[in-house]
Design an enzyme around this catalytic site. Structure first.
Site, short mmCIF file in Angstrom:
data_model
loop_
_atom_site.label_atom_id
_atom_site.label_comp_id
_atom_site.label_asym_id
_atom_site.label_seq_id
_atom_site.Cartn_x
_atom_site.Cartn_y
_atom_site.Cartn_z
N SER A 323 22.05 -14.07 23.88
CA SER A 323 20.87 -14.24 23.04
C SER A 323 20.71 -13.12 22.02
O SER A 323 21.52 -12.99 21.10
CB SER A 323 19.63 -14.36 23.94
OG SER A 323 18.51 -14.77 23.21
N ASP A 334 30.02 -9.54 11.52
CA ASP A 334 30.19 -10.29 10.28
C ASP A 334 29.96 -9.43 9.04
O ASP A 334 30.48 -9.74 7.96
CB ASP A 334 29.24 -11.49 10.26
CG ASP A 334 29.70 -12.61 11.18
OD1 ASP A 334 30.71 -12.42 11.86
OD2 ASP A 334 29.04 -13.67 11.21
N LYS A 348 24.51 -18.08 24.07
CA LYS A 348 23.17 -18.66 23.93
C LYS A 348 22.74 -18.52 22.48
O LYS A 348 22.29 -17.47 22.05
CB LYS A 348 22.16 -17.97 24.85
CG LYS A 348 20.76 -18.56 24.75
CD LYS A 348 19.79 -17.82 25.65
CE LYS A 348 18.37 -18.39 25.49
NZ LYS A 348 17.81 -18.12 24.15
#
Length: 471
Positions: A323, A334, A348
């Protein structure tokens, strides 16, 4: 919005009035309904269509589904072995609707609301376990650091089969979660089945007041910091900022690099994940969320300022990183701010919103998916680390009299200038390296971090040529 009790006849009247539970300004009078024992039969006989009814328009409830629901309700009230209160049946129906959606949506009563507040504030009474329900089983996402569960050796992926000898089954999962909590000092026995094991093991734990310090940190070596975030609570972002500033001060100069440990971090608040990401990024997208309602579509951007001054960063993740932890890992990966090491994360990729019904009841409803800056949803797939590490532990080799023979082991050998007494560690081996590191992943992360720091270090400028002249 305040909810008030609705009688069964009135509920049925509303259902049949429009099919979409949309009550007009002046509600029609409730139709004459038969007694409970005859509701199902009456529904079958009244206005029975000769052909299958057409599907209800979008946004409306299919009348055939309403008939089935009321028929089941009537049969339960008529034929179940013991009398069942209407309120109990309707509460069970509400919970059943949410259980059928996904593992994270649920109906919250007063006790569950209090528990949710405790989780995000960082203090509650229990064992220190983050669990989830999957395929009718109760599985461990992660134990929380320095809690009874972590000290007992419970690991991510463990399945809880029994709690105090009470079997955990698909129909009592919510009760099983409640049993993990309780007054401090009381013992509880968990029957745990570990991944790859054939037989369960019983583990005795004693409940405590769990005060979760979500951020810890220390210097691994001069210049290299270790930052551990165990959970994302309301104060996690500010606590991490203070911890970094303290380590910078202890180091005496800017840090050469840091390891951010998100292993076995079960997640927490989205806002805290955004704050932590922003703390370590100077620019770029952190995360976007997309759902069916306008309020669920959000995008979060980093603001200028990097608490580590762009020093190299390695992030450790594993299958217990979930999460909010995955939001941070995805944002740093990224944006090419950090190198990820470890194992694939939990996966999740959804966002839950608490929707209040009244003062003591609410829905925790999955309202959106989140996407990493590159536009990827990690739901059910997780984040793959840049460097994968097996779940290994290092230990020192046992002394073997037939290995490692050298010149100094030969009788009457000439003494060397740098020779030390037998049994003593060589003087050039740092104390921290004399024993094998207990945390393999952290040891490897530190090695990679040092290599990254060396690459970042600017080359020494060439020495200026000495000038000479004649007078």
């Amino acid at each position: 919005m305040s909810l008030r009790p609705v009688s069964l006849p009135l509920l049925l009247a509303l259902l049949f009035a429009g099919g979409a539970l949309a009550q007009p300004a002046t509600p029609p009078p409730a139709p004459d309904l038969p007694d409970d024992a005859d509701v199902g039969a009456a529904l079958d006989e009244a206005d029975a269509p000769e052909t299958a009814p057409a599907p209800a328009p979008a946004g409306q409830i299919d009348l055939d589904d309403v008939r089935k629901f009321t028929a089941v309700l009537s049969l339960i009230k008529q034929a179940y072995v013991e009398p069942v209160d209407d309120h109990v049946l309707m509460q069970a129906a509400i919970k059943g609707m949410l259980v059928g959606l996904d593992p994270h949506s649920e109906y919250l009563e007063a006790s569950a609301l209090d528990q949710l507040t405790e989780d995000t504030s960082g203090s509650y009474e229990g064992l220190g376990l983050e669990v989830t329900t999957a395929d009718g089983a109760l599985r461990v996402i992660a134990p929380i650091d320095d809690t009874p569960a972590a000290r007992a050796g419970i690991k991510p992926g463990d399945t809880i089969l029994r709690i105090d000898n009470v079997p955990v089954q698909a129909d009592n999962l919510s009760d099983a979660v409640d049993m993990l909590r309780g007054p401090p000092g009381r013992e509880v026995t968990l029957s745990i089945l570990r991944l790859g094991a054939n037989l369960p093991q019983d583990i005795k734990l004693k409940r405590e007041t769990i005060r979760v310090a979500s951020v810890r940190g220390r210097l691994l070596e001069p210049g290299y910091a270790y930052l551990r975030v165990s959970q994302f609570q309301s104060e996690t972002g500010s606590d991490l900022r203070k911890r970094i500033a303290r380590l910078q001060k202890d180091n005496g100069k800017p840090l050469a690099g840091a390891v951010l440990d998100l292993r076995s971090n079960p997640g927490g608040l989205l806002s805290s994940a955004v704050e932590v990401s922003d703390l370590l990024l100077d620019a770029g997208t952190i995360v976007t969320t997309k759902g069916r309602i306008r309020e669920a579509d959000m995008a979060f951007q980093a603001t200028p300022g990097d608490a580590l001054d762009a020093a190299p960063l390695v992030v450790l993740i594993d299958n217990g990183s979930a999460s909010a932890a995955e939001i941070v890992a995805g944002a740093l990966k990224d944006n090419h701010r950090a190198l990820l090491m470890g194992r694939r994360s939990f996966g999740k990729g959804s966002v839950q919103t608490v929707l209040t019904l009244d003062e003591t009841h609410a829905l925790k409803l999955t309202t959106a998916r989140y996407y990493t800056p590159s536009g990827i949803s990690i739901q059910a797939s997780g984040i793959k680390p840049d460097i994968e590490l097996a779940d290994l532990a290092l230990s020192a080799n046992e002394n073997d009299p037939f290995s490692g023979i050298s010149e100094r082991d030969l009788r009457n050998h000439l003494k060397g200038d740098g020779e030390v007494e037998a049994g003593a560690a060589p003087a050039d081996v740092p104390a921290a390296r004399r024993g094998a590191p207990s945390d393999y992943a952290l040891s490897e992360a530190l090695n990679v971090l040092k290599a990254m720091a060396l690459q970042r270090r600017p080359a020494s400028p060439p020495a200026a040529a000495e000038s000479s002249g004649k007078g």
